[in-house]
Design a protein around this motif. Structure first.
Motif, PDB file in Angstrom:
ATOM      1  N   SER A  71       0.825  -1.201   0.000  1.00  0.00           N
ATOM      2  CA  SER A  71       0.000   0.000   0.000  1.00  0.00           C
ATOM      3  C   SER A  71       0.861   1.254   0.000  1.00  0.00           C
ATOM      4  N   ALA A  72       2.117   1.137   0.445  1.00  0.00           N
ATOM      5  CA  ALA A  72       3.009   2.291   0.387  1.00  0.00           C
ATOM      6  C   ALA A  72       3.731   2.366  -0.957  1.00  0.00           C
ATOM      7  N   GLY A  73       3.580   1.335  -1.795  1.00  0.00           N
ATOM      8  CA  GLY A  73       4.248   1.329  -3.094  1.00  0.00           C
ATOM      9  C   GLY A  73       5.732   1.018  -2.979  1.00  0.00           C
ATOM     10  N   THR A  74       6.167   0.396  -1.880  1.00  0.00           N
ATOM     11  CA  THR A  74       7.589   0.101  -1.722  1.00  0.00           C
ATOM     12  C   THR A  74       7.842  -1.395  -1.606  1.00  0.00           C
ATOM     13  N   ALA A  75       6.889  -2.197  -2.066  1.00  0.00           N
ATOM     14  CA  ALA A  75       7.048  -3.644  -1.963  1.00  0.00           C
ATOM     15  C   ALA A  75       8.113  -4.122  -2.944  1.00  0.00           C
ATOM     16  N   PRO A  76       8.754  -5.255  -2.650  1.00  0.00           N
ATOM     17  CA  PRO A  76       9.758  -5.819  -3.558  1.00  0.00           C
ATOM     18  C   PRO A  76       9.151  -6.218  -4.904  1.00  0.00           C
ATOM     19  N   ASP A  77      10.031  -6.443  -5.893  1.00  0.00           N
ATOM     20  CA  ASP A  77       9.552  -6.747  -7.249  1.00  0.00           C
ATOM     21  C   ASP A  77       8.987  -8.158  -7.331  1.00  0.00           C
ATOM     22  N   VAL A  78       9.655  -9.077  -6.643  1.00  0.00           N
ATOM     23  CA  VAL A  78       9.219 -10.471  -6.668  1.00  0.00           C
ATOM     24  C   VAL A  78       9.109 -10.937  -5.231  1.00  0.00           C
ATOM     25  N   PHE A  79       8.030 -11.605  -4.876  1.00  0.00           N
ATOM     26  CA  PHE A  79       7.929 -12.094  -3.499  1.00  0.00           C
ATOM     27  C   PHE A  79       7.051 -13.328  -3.414  1.00  0.00           C
ATOM     28  N   PHE A  80       7.132 -13.990  -2.248  1.00  0.00           N
ATOM     29  CA  PHE A  80       6.335 -15.189  -2.014  1.00  0.00           C
ATOM     30  C   PHE A  80       4.889 -14.787  -1.759  1.00  0.00           C
ATOM     31  N   CYS A  81       3.979 -15.649  -2.152  1.00  0.00           N
ATOM     32  CA  CYS A  81       2.600 -15.447  -1.733  1.00  0.00           C
ATOM     33  C   CYS A  81       2.071 -16.772  -1.220  1.00  0.00           C
ATOM     34  N   ASP A  82       1.592 -16.753  -0.006  1.00  0.00           N
ATOM     35  CA  ASP A  82       1.033 -17.961   0.587  1.00  0.00           C
ATOM     36  C   ASP A  82      -0.386 -18.150   0.072  1.00  0.00           C
ATOM     37  N   ILE A  83      -0.722 -19.377  -0.221  1.00  0.00           N
ATOM     38  CA  ILE A  83      -2.055 -19.681  -0.718  1.00  0.00           C
ATOM     39  C   ILE A  83      -3.144 -19.153   0.226  1.00  0.00           C
ATOM     40  N   ALA A  84      -2.824 -19.099   1.533  1.00  0.00           N
ATOM     41  CA  ALA A  84      -3.836 -18.681   2.502  1.00  0.00           C
ATOM     42  C   ALA A  84      -4.275 -17.236   2.285  1.00  0.00           C
ATOM     43  N   TRP A  85      -3.364 -16.359   1.887  1.00  0.00           N
ATOM     44  CA  TRP A  85      -3.796 -14.974   1.645  1.00  0.00           C
ATOM     45  C   TRP A  85      -3.694 -14.560   0.183  1.00  0.00           C
ATOM     46  N   PHE A  86      -3.499 -15.540  -0.685  1.00  0.00           N
ATOM     47  CA  PHE A  86      -3.492 -15.234  -2.115  1.00  0.00           C
ATOM     48  C   PHE A  86      -4.792 -14.574  -2.593  1.00  0.00           C
ATOM     49  N   PRO A  87      -5.976 -15.110  -2.214  1.00  0.00           N
ATOM     50  CA  PRO A  87      -7.213 -14.527  -2.758  1.00  0.00           C
ATOM     51  C   PRO A  87      -7.364 -13.038  -2.443  1.00  0.00           C
ATOM     52  N   GLU A  88      -6.956 -12.639  -1.254  1.00  0.00           N
ATOM     53  CA  GLU A  88      -7.104 -11.233  -0.908  1.00  0.00           C
ATOM     54  C   GLU A  88      -6.220 -10.340  -1.778  1.00  0.00           C
ATOM     55  N   LEU A  89      -4.940 -10.683  -1.856  1.00  0.00           N
ATOM     56  CA  LEU A  89      -4.019  -9.829  -2.606  1.00  0.00           C
ATOM     57  C   LEU A  89      -4.317  -9.875  -4.108  1.00  0.00           C
ATOM     58  N   ALA A  90      -4.625 -11.055  -4.614  1.00  0.00           N
ATOM     59  CA  ALA A  90      -4.929 -11.146  -6.040  1.00  0.00           C
ATOM     60  C   ALA A  90      -6.212 -10.370  -6.340  1.00  0.00           C
ATOM     61  N   GLY A  91      -7.179 -10.451  -5.426  1.00  0.00           N
ATOM     62  CA  GLY A  91      -8.432  -9.737  -5.622  1.00  0.00           C
ATOM     63  C   GLY A  91      -8.244  -8.228  -5.640  1.00  0.00           C
ATOM     64  N   GLN A  92      -7.212  -7.747  -4.977  1.00  0.00           N
ATOM     65  CA  GLN A  92      -6.924  -6.312  -4.979  1.00  0.00           C
ATOM     66  C   GLN A  92      -5.853  -5.970  -6.019  1.00  0.00           C
ATOM     67  N   ASN A  93      -5.656  -6.849  -6.976  1.00  0.00           N
ATOM     68  CA  ASN A  93      -4.744  -6.596  -8.088  1.00  0.00           C
ATOM     69  C   ASN A  93      -3.316  -6.306  -7.676  1.00  0.00           C
ATOM     70  N   ALA A  94      -2.827  -7.037  -6.689  1.00  0.00           N
ATOM     71  CA  ALA A  94      -1.463  -6.781  -6.239  1.00  0.00           C
ATOM     72  C   ALA A  94      -0.426  -7.457  -7.137  1.00  0.00           C
ATOM     73  N   PHE A  95      -0.858  -8.459  -7.907  1.00  0.00           N
ATOM     74  CA  PHE A  95       0.115  -9.243  -8.667  1.00  0.00           C
ATOM     75  C   PHE A  95      -0.001  -9.004 -10.170  1.00  0.00           C
ATOM     76  N   LEU A  96       1.139  -9.177 -10.822  1.00  0.00           N
ATOM     77  CA  LEU A  96       1.167  -9.097 -12.272  1.00  0.00           C
ATOM     78  C   LEU A  96       0.700 -10.439 -12.850  1.00  0.00           C
ATOM     79  N   PRO A  97      -0.302 -10.421 -13.746  1.00  0.00           N
ATOM     80  CA  PRO A  97      -0.707 -11.696 -14.370  1.00  0.00           C
ATOM     81  C   PRO A  97       0.422 -12.227 -15.250  1.00  0.00           C
ATOM     82  N   LEU A  98       0.572 -13.539 -15.260  1.00  0.00           N
ATOM     83  CA  LEU A  98       1.700 -14.118 -16.000  1.00  0.00           C
ATOM     84  C   LEU A  98       1.288 -14.652 -17.369  1.00  0.00           C
TER      85      LEU A  98
END
Lengths: 403, 383
Positions: A71-98
């Motif tokens: 939310s601060a725009g300072t997140a790393p370029d590549v990072f781990f995402c746990d399946i448990a919180w994947f739906p939330e972050l993906a739903g808020q468009n945090a990830f680049l589609p591959l």
């Protein structure tokens, strides 16, 4: 004069080129063994690249930190995402589609176990490549079994058989044969195995239905009614694997990460450890925990990040699996992994449930806390099953809908 | 110099104070004001950067349409048939649309976008807000900065129904009501003891004060071991209670720990107060035949009144906000405090607006209690 000018120009040019390496930041978490392996993976990647330089930045308390960084725009370029919180972050468009890279390069996603790839899809887009995965199995300490002259457990044995073993221990003076945690995800195999479901079609909870309820009740009864199991802290362990390693219990249901810890901290116990598939009722069940490599949508270096992703899920994964003992998500690496201790875990992949509960808001954290709190109350007999299930039923939707 | 000496002096004064003024404005005032604002909204932190993200429009479109612009036989019309604008904006460009933004999409110039795509004009990486301003014929101002949805008093209304709000509020109040009187009084006793001419009183002062300079994380870890089922406390008491895991003992365990760790800190305040009490008063009372107890209740306590007020006020504020010990030691939702529940809502449940509303309640509560206390305990001076 001209010559020196030329030298200056050349020096400048060379130094600019040297600094022109694209730097990408990579973040995740891990225990000491895993972090060392990740650092090595990054180093090997950097050695193979002229243009890209990856920097490993571990982040503690990752799931909360990453949201703040994003939310601060300072997140790393590549990072781990746990399946448990994947739906939330993906739903808020945090990830680049591959999908585009996959199409452009004809990248083979079939090389991974399908449920692991599907776990990181949303709205028809793929947002991550699976880093590795874990399942749950039953660990048992052969030395303690021998000492009390109890027959070893079998894979996929019935719940009754599990209870029988526990009670045999108890009758022979071994008070706490099993350790369990008040964690909803550890109860899910018992729900699924009994034919229960986690959510209904309209994403309301299904764990108050009879089949699921029976599973939860059996799990809590182990602690409260039969008194054959205790929370790890109650027997003097930090967590389940720790209690097992310290030989406070004879059996524990945990994942392959425990193998690494046993190997490093409790080699004597490791030599006596057997691992079999989870106990079952109507059908075999276990949990699948998985983490993916994802690209931050905010990154300035999309192509470089994709290059890193490809490396990390291939040659990188080989390093990680070799050093840490997790299960490979890429089939070719998994096929070469012949460690007999890991067999039960790999077998579980065929029927396991990914640790992700679909919700309207994409956030399961609150419901998870609420359910765990009630599990704990049930362990200690603070509330009755009727009360617990009624409360869950009444409030569940307010826990899983956005504000 | 044109300025008057006085103005100059004032200016220089402010200049010296500038770093602290600025940091207070930045790190205290600004967050407080934004928290007030957020408490009336459904602020979603993860959406804050969406419009600043960049895309390469050609790639994004290629992914959406699953074609590349140089493929033969493509026309704007053929592409338009498969093109779902809303899905494209929400999933591929990556904006979580508000209702107004969704409506504004009717002004989106799809034809121009697809034409530019086929002509290969979209290869440059642009920020999403710039992209939207190019293709939106009207209302592009809706896509400049993330604006949280304003919901009025909804967050506060929801509080009333939230069982865990009441539970955490109750825990917080109980915690404060027990800890503050004990720690206030215990600190007085510690101070009086440490102030007497007993042997090794410096050592006692150090021992009492030590917990105050130890990090609460370290203290929590030590107490975790003490309170564990196979821990020291159970060995001493010959019990087998899991103090922190058991919902009925966990909060009490935290209270004991907190009283122990803060009493020494407040003792120092009282020690300073004790130095201010004239020796002559004690001497006079001794001549009058007062014993130690009378001297303590009639001289020491009344004259320590300003310190007691200070300590209890700080104690109440500290207790109402108790967080770290709960964060480190408590695993049970039954024993959470308000500050911890705020944290949970903000950073784990992604309910930032609701968390802000909760923090407003906590703020109001502390404010009211502190004012009431100031009104009832008068800060009088005896000299």
């Amino acid at each position: 004069m001209k010559k020196s000018l030329l030298i200056v120009v050349v020096v400048l040019f060379v130094s600019v080129c040297a600094f022109a390496k694209t730097q990408i930041r990579v973040s995740g978490w891990g225990n000491t063994t895993e972090e060392a392996a990740l650092q090595e993976m990054v180093d090997v990647f950097n050695a193979s690249q002229d243009e890209i330089e990856a920097v490993w930045e571990p982040i503690p308390d990752f799931s909360k930190q990453i949201k703040v960084l994003l939310s601060a725009g300072t997140a790393p370029d590549v990072f781990f995402c746990d399946i448990a919180w994947f739906p939330e972050l993906a739903g808020q468009n945090a990830f680049l589609p591959l999908d585009l890279y996959i199409k452009k390069e004809n990248y083979d996603v079939e090389a991974f176990y399908t449920p692991l790839v599907d776990a990181f899809k949303m709205n028809g887009r793929l947002y991550g490549l699976p880093k590795d995965f874990s399942t749950l199995s039953l660990f048992y300490n052969k030395a303690i079994f021998d000492q009390y002259d109890v027959e070893y457990p079998e894979g996929q044995m019935s719940w009754d058989r599990l209870l029988e073993i526990c009670e045999e221990f108890k009758s022979k003076g071994y008070d706490t044969p099993l350790t369990v945690a008040a964690d909803f995800n550890r109860v899910i195999p018992f729900i699924k195995s009994n034919g229960g479901e986690l959510v209904t079609e309209d994403l309301n909870t299904a764990i108050t239905e009879p089949a699921a309820r029976e599973g939860i009740e059996f799990y809590c009864d182990l602690v409260n009614r039969y008194q054959v199991a205790q929370e790890p802290a109650n027997v003097g362990g930090e967590w389940i694997g720790d209690a097992f390693g310290k030989e406070k219990v004879a059996m524990a249901m945990t994942g392959p990460w425990t193998l690494g810890v046993l190997r490093e901290q409790f080699p004597n116990v490791m030599a006596n450890t057997g691992v079999v598939e989870m106990p079952m009722q109507k059908e075999p069940a276990t949990m699948i925990y998985t983490v993916s490599w994802t690209i931050n949508r905010n990154t300035q270096h999309k192509e470089a990040a994709w290059e890193l992703l490809k490396f990390m899920t291939d040659a990188g994964q080989q390093i990680f699996v070799d050093r840490t003992g997790v299960l490979a998500s890429r089939k070719s690496i998994a096929d070469n992994d012949t460690d007999p201790m890991k067999k039960a875990f790999y077998d579980g992949a065929a029927y396991g449930t990914p640790w992700s509960v679909p919700t309207p808001s994409g956030v399961f954290a609150e419901a998870n806390d609420q359910i765990n709190s009630r599990l704990k109350d049930l362990f200690y007999g603070k509330i009755t099953y009727d009360q617990a299930f009624e409360e869950i039923k009444d409030h569940y939707m307010s826990w899983v809908t956005a504000e | 110099m044109l300025l008057k000496a006085k103005t100059r002096e004032a200016l220089i004064g402010y200049l010296f104070a500038a770093p602290i003024i600025l940091s207070v404005l930045m790190f205290e005032f600004y967050p407080i004001i934004t928290a007030v604002f957020y408490s009336f909204t459904q602020y979603q932190p993860l959406q804050a950067q969406q419009l600043n993200n960049t895309i390469v429009p050609e790639d994004t479109l290629s992914m959406n349409l699953m074609v590349f612009p140089d493929e033969p036989g493509l026309t704007v019309e053929s592409l338009q048939d498969d093109f779902d604008l809303e899905f494209f904006i929400e999933t591929d460009v990556g904006i979580t649309l508000s209702e107004r933004q969704r409506e504004a999409l009717q002004y989106f110039n799809t034809e121009r976008l697809l034409t530019d795509f086929l002509e290969g004009k979209l290869k440059e990486e642009v920020s999403i807000k710039d992209f939207m301003s190019v293709y939106l014929k009207r209302e592009a101002n809706l896509f400049v900065k993330y604006k949280p949805k304003i919901v009025g008093l909804e967050n506060f209304a929801k509080l009333l129904d939230d069982q865990y709000f009441w539970l955490s509020l109750k825990n917080t109040v109980v915690y404060t009501a027990i800890v503050v009187p004990i720690q206030t009084f215990l600190a007085v006793i510690l101070a009086v003891v440490a102030n007497r001419g007993i042997k090794g009183r410096q050592l006692f002062k150090i021992i009492f004060f030590l917990p105050a300079v130890t990090s609460s994380a370290a203290l929590s870890m030590i107490f975790k071991l003490i309170y564990a089922k196979p821990g020291v406390l159970n060995k001493l008491l010959n019990l087998s209670v899991d103090w922190l895991q058991n919902p009925s003992t966990a909060l009490i365990a935290i209270m004991i720990m907190n009283i122990w760790s803060t009493a020494g800190y407040f003792m120092v305040t009282y020690l300073a107060g004790l130095q201010n009490i004239p020796k002559s008063l004690y001497e006079a009372s001794e001549i009058d035949g007062a014993n130690f107890r009378t001297r303590f209740t009639k001289i020491t306590l009344p004259l320590l009144r300003p310190q007691i007020l200070f300590v209890s006020t700080m104690g109440i504020i500290g207790c109402m906000q108790v967080f770290d010990q709960i964060y480190f030691l408590i695993k049970n939702m039954r024993n959470i405090t308000l500050a911890f529940y705020i944290y949970r809502n903000a950073f784990e449940y992604s309910k930032m607006g609701y968390a802000s509303a909760l923090s407003m309640v906590l703020f109001a509560l502390i404010l009211i209690i502190t004012f009431a206390q100031k009104k009832f305990i008068k800060e009088e001076s005896y000299f």
